[in-house]
Scaffold this motif. Structure first.
Motif, PDB file in Angstrom:
ATOM      1  N   LYS A 104     -28.487 -13.914   3.451  1.00  0.00           N
ATOM      2  CA  LYS A 104     -28.492 -15.424   3.822  1.00  0.00           C
ATOM      3  C   LYS A 104     -29.884 -15.995   3.755  1.00  0.00           C
ATOM      4  O   LYS A 104     -31.103 -15.453   4.066  1.00  0.00           O
ATOM      5  CB  LYS A 104     -28.106 -15.222   5.567  1.00  0.00           C
ATOM      6  N   MET A 105     -29.724 -17.061   3.162  1.00  0.00           N
ATOM      7  CA  MET A 105     -31.085 -17.897   2.807  1.00  0.00           C
ATOM      8  C   MET A 105     -30.877 -19.103   3.634  1.00  0.00           C
ATOM      9  O   MET A 105     -30.068 -20.034   3.471  1.00  0.00           O
ATOM     10  CB  MET A 105     -31.143 -18.302   1.196  1.00  0.00           C
ATOM     11  N   LEU A 106     -31.879 -19.275   4.723  1.00  0.00           N
ATOM     12  CA  LEU A 106     -31.795 -20.332   5.615  1.00  0.00           C
ATOM     13  C   LEU A 106     -33.155 -21.289   5.489  1.00  0.00           C
ATOM     14  O   LEU A 106     -34.072 -20.760   5.790  1.00  0.00           O
ATOM     15  CB  LEU A 106     -31.797 -19.871   7.157  1.00  0.00           C
ATOM     16  N   SER A 107     -32.844 -22.459   5.150  1.00  0.00           N
ATOM     17  CA  SER A 107     -34.053 -23.547   4.854  1.00  0.00           C
ATOM     18  C   SER A 107     -34.159 -24.026   6.251  1.00  0.00           C
ATOM     19  O   SER A 107     -33.262 -24.394   6.922  1.00  0.00           O
ATOM     20  CB  SER A 107     -33.628 -24.485   4.012  1.00  0.00           C
ATOM     21  N   ILE A 108     -35.352 -24.163   6.703  1.00  0.00           N
ATOM     22  CA  ILE A 108     -35.881 -24.731   7.940  1.00  0.00           C
ATOM     23  C   ILE A 108     -36.479 -26.285   7.739  1.00  0.00           C
ATOM     24  O   ILE A 108     -37.467 -26.000   7.220  1.00  0.00           O
ATOM     25  CB  ILE A 108     -36.621 -24.000   8.762  1.00  0.00           C
ATOM     26  N   PRO A 109     -35.702 -27.310   8.034  1.00  0.00           N
ATOM     27  CA  PRO A 109     -36.531 -28.422   7.595  1.00  0.00           C
ATOM     28  C   PRO A 109     -37.873 -28.386   8.195  1.00  0.00           C
ATOM     29  O   PRO A 109     -38.211 -28.294   9.288  1.00  0.00           O
ATOM     30  CB  PRO A 109     -35.675 -29.540   8.259  1.00  0.00           C
ATOM     31  N   ARG A 110     -39.013 -29.159   7.406  1.00  0.00           N
ATOM     32  CA  ARG A 110     -40.372 -29.148   7.726  1.00  0.00           C
ATOM     33  C   ARG A 110     -40.732 -30.015   9.106  1.00  0.00           C
ATOM     34  O   ARG A 110     -41.540 -29.749   9.810  1.00  0.00           O
ATOM     35  CB  ARG A 110     -41.285 -29.720   6.671  1.00  0.00           C
ATOM     36  N   ASP A 111     -39.690 -30.962   9.264  1.00  0.00           N
ATOM     37  CA  ASP A 111     -40.075 -31.878  10.531  1.00  0.00           C
ATOM     38  C   ASP A 111     -39.375 -31.391  11.711  1.00  0.00           C
ATOM     39  O   ASP A 111     -39.343 -32.058  12.893  1.00  0.00           O
ATOM     40  CB  ASP A 111     -39.539 -33.446  10.349  1.00  0.00           C
ATOM     41  N   THR A 112     -38.504 -30.169  11.835  1.00  0.00           N
ATOM     42  CA  THR A 112     -37.935 -29.806  12.734  1.00  0.00           C
ATOM     43  C   THR A 112     -38.715 -29.517  14.043  1.00  0.00           C
ATOM     44  O   THR A 112     -40.006 -28.947  14.026  1.00  0.00           O
ATOM     45  CB  THR A 112     -37.428 -28.211  12.659  1.00  0.00           C
ATOM     46  N   ARG A 113     -38.433 -30.196  15.241  1.00  0.00           N
ATOM     47  CA  ARG A 113     -39.232 -30.030  16.484  1.00  0.00           C
ATOM     48  C   ARG A 113     -38.792 -28.855  17.454  1.00  0.00           C
ATOM     49  O   ARG A 113     -37.965 -28.700  17.449  1.00  0.00           O
ATOM     50  CB  ARG A 113     -38.904 -31.298  17.252  1.00  0.00           C
ATOM     51  N   THR A 114     -40.033 -28.188  17.474  1.00  0.00           N
ATOM     52  CA  THR A 114     -39.764 -26.765  18.162  1.00  0.00           C
ATOM     53  C   THR A 114     -41.138 -26.466  18.990  1.00  0.00           C
ATOM     54  O   THR A 114     -42.216 -27.083  18.702  1.00  0.00           O
ATOM     55  CB  THR A 114     -39.389 -25.801  17.212  1.00  0.00           C
ATOM     56  N   GLU A 115     -41.213 -25.473  19.832  1.00  0.00           N
ATOM     57  CA  GLU A 115     -42.305 -25.023  20.408  1.00  0.00           C
ATOM     58  C   GLU A 115     -42.874 -24.230  19.392  1.00  0.00           C
ATOM     59  O   GLU A 115     -42.642 -23.352  18.737  1.00  0.00           O
ATOM     60  CB  GLU A 115     -41.786 -23.950  21.564  1.00  0.00           C
ATOM     61  N   ILE A 116     -44.325 -24.411  19.186  1.00  0.00           N
ATOM     62  CA  ILE A 116     -45.350 -23.962  18.566  1.00  0.00           C
ATOM     63  C   ILE A 116     -45.920 -22.643  19.365  1.00  0.00           C
ATOM     64  O   ILE A 116     -46.777 -22.979  20.157  1.00  0.00           O
ATOM     65  CB  ILE A 116     -46.203 -24.847  17.862  1.00  0.00           C
ATOM     66  N   VAL A 117     -45.803 -21.460  19.127  1.00  0.00           N
ATOM     67  CA  VAL A 117     -45.708 -20.562  19.827  1.00  0.00           C
ATOM     68  C   VAL A 117     -47.334 -19.887  19.716  1.00  0.00           C
ATOM     69  O   VAL A 117     -47.787 -19.800  18.564  1.00  0.00           O
ATOM     70  CB  VAL A 117     -45.048 -19.150  19.617  1.00  0.00           C
ATOM     71  N   GLY A 118     -47.976 -19.889  20.687  1.00  0.00           N
ATOM     72  CA  GLY A 118     -49.581 -19.670  20.724  1.00  0.00           C
ATOM     73  C   GLY A 118     -50.356 -20.947  20.870  1.00  0.00           C
ATOM     74  O   GLY A 118     -51.559 -20.988  20.801  1.00  0.00           O
ATOM     75  N   ASN A 119     -49.709 -22.195  20.489  1.00  0.00           N
ATOM     76  CA  ASN A 119     -50.470 -23.305  20.558  1.00  0.00           C
ATOM     77  C   ASN A 119     -50.212 -24.330  21.770  1.00  0.00           C
ATOM     78  O   ASN A 119     -50.659 -25.518  21.880  1.00  0.00           O
ATOM     79  CB  ASN A 119     -50.365 -24.203  19.441  1.00  0.00           C
ATOM     80  N   ASP A 120     -49.053 -23.909  22.739  1.00  0.00           N
ATOM     81  CA  ASP A 120     -48.695 -24.379  24.061  1.00  0.00           C
ATOM     82  C   ASP A 120     -48.223 -26.035  23.621  1.00  0.00           C
ATOM     83  O   ASP A 120     -48.877 -26.899  24.433  1.00  0.00           O
ATOM     84  CB  ASP A 120     -49.756 -24.548  24.936  1.00  0.00           C
TER      85      ASP A 120
END
Length: 312
Positions: A104-120
Motif C-alpha cells: 500500500k502506497m499512501l501519499s499524505i498531502p503536504r498541507d494536511t493539518r494535524t497535530e505536530i507531536v512534540g511541538n504542541d
C-alpha cells in the motif's frame, strides 16, 4: 606423426581448453559479484543513518523480517537548500505485506493539518520535519495514521534526478498536457531524464487536481525507479546507481535487513496499490490547510491497519 595420433591429441586438448575457459569465466564472474557486493555494502553503510527516537508505543516488539511480518516505511522527499533545514516536500507511507503479496502506497498531502507531536501545535504535516527532523516527522505521521512506522527513508529531492539518470531514465504515462520550467510534457507515454523527472514530479499549480495530481506523478516516478532498478539491464551501471543512492538517500534500514527484505518481500512489490487522502481545502488565519474529516481519517487508518495486520 600418423593422422590418427594427431586427432587423438587434439581430442585430449579440447577438455583442457574448455576447462580453462570455464575457470576464467568463474573467476571473472566471482570478481564481478564481489565488486557488486563491495559497492553495495559501501553504499548501504553511507546511507545507514540511525535515529534517536524512542520505541513506538504502537509497536511492542521489533519487526522480525526473517518471519515475513508486515512492516511500514515512511518515505520523505526533502528539499534541502543552503542555509535552510528544509521541509518534507513529499510524504509517502509504504505498508508491505508479503502474505498478501502487495504494497500500500499512501501519499499524505503536504498541507494536511494535524497535530505536530512534540511541538504542541497543529500545523501543516510537512512542517514536522522543519521543527524536529526525521524523528518528529515519524512521530507525527504515526499519530495521524494510528499505525507504527518501522523504518524511514529520506531522499534529497535535488539529487533525486541523479538516481533517475543512474537507472537510465524512466517512462511514465502522463495524463495531463503541461509545460513547466521550460519543458513540455505531452499526454501519453513519455521517457524522462533525471532533470525532467524532477520537474514532472514537482509541478502542481497548473494541475486542476492541485497537490493530488502532483502526488500521482511522484508515485509514478518512484514506482518506475524501483522497476528500473530491479531490471537486469541496470546491473551494468550498478556503480552509478549505488553512488547516486549513497549521496542522496538516508535510512535506518541496515544491510542485513535489506537482505531479508530482498529475500522475503520481493514478490510484494509486484502489486502496488496507490492510496490517496481526501481533504477539504480551507484557510485558517489566512493560511491554507488541507483538513481531513474524521470519517476519511478512519477509512485510511483502517485500510493501513488491515494491510499491516493490526488490531482495529
Amino acid at each position: 606423426m600418423p593422422e590418427k595420433t594427431r586427432r587423438r591429441k587434439k581430442k585430449k586438448k579440447w577438455p583442457k581448453v574448455v576447462g580453462i575457459v570455464i575457470l576464467l569465466l568463474l573467476i571473472a564472474g566471482g570478481t564481478y559479484l564481489y565488486s557488486v557486493y563491495h559497492s553495495l555494502t559501501a553504499a548501504v553503510e553511507t546511507m545507514h543513518t540511525p535515529i534517536d527516537r524512542e520505541k513506538s508505543d504502537k509497536r511492542t516488539e521489533k519487526i522480525a523480517l526473517s518471519k515475513k511480518e508486515p512492516f511500514s516505511i515512511l518515505m520523505l522527499g526533502v528539499d534541502e537548500r543552503k542555509g535552510d533545514k528544509g521541509r518534507s516536500d513529499t510524504m509517502i507511507v509504504l505498508a508491505v505485506n508479503p502474505e498478501k503479496n502487495s504494497v500500500k502506497m499512501l501519499s499524505i498531502p503536504r498541507d494536511t493539518r494535524t497535530e505536530i507531536v512534540g511541538n504542541d501545535t497543529e500545523d501543516k504535516i510537512n512542517h514536522a520535519y522543519a521543527f524536529g527532523g526525521i524523528e518528529m516527522s515519524m512521530d507525527t505521521v504515526e499519530n495521524f495514521l494510528d499505525i507504527p512506522l518501522d523504518y524511514y527513508m529520506q531522499i534529497n529531492m535535488e539529487g533525486f534526478k541523479d538516481i533517475v539518470d543512474a537507472v537510465g531514465g524512466v517512462t511514465v504515462n502522463n495524463d495531463l498536457d503541461f509545460t513547466y520550467e521550460g519543458d513540455h510534457f505531452p499526454k501519453g507515454d513519455i521517457t524522462l531524464s533525471g532533470e525532467k523527472a524532477l520537474k514532472y514530479s514537482r509541478m502542481r499549480y497548473e494541475d486542476p487536481r492541485g497537490d493530488f495530481g502532483r502526488q500521482l506523478r511522484q508515485r509514478q516516478i518512484i514506482q518506475q525507479v524501483i522497476n528500473e532498478g530491479a531490471s537486469v539491464s541496470t546491473l551494468t551501471n550498478y556503480g552509478g546507481i549505488f553512488d547516486a543512492l549513497s549521496k542522496n538517500v538516508k535510512t535506518n534500514i541496515t544491510f542485513n535487513e535489506m537482505v531479508d527484505i530482498q529475500q522475503n518481500y520481493k514478490s510484494a512489490a509486484n502489486t502496488v496499490d496507490q492510496m490517496t487522502i481526501k481533504e477539504n481545502g480551507t484557510k485558517i488565519n489566512g493560511i491554507y490547510y488541507g483538513v481531513v474529516n474524521e470519517d476519511e481519517k478512519q477509512r485510511v487508518q483502517n485500510e493501513m491497519k488491515t494491510q499491516l495486520e493490526l488490531n482495529q
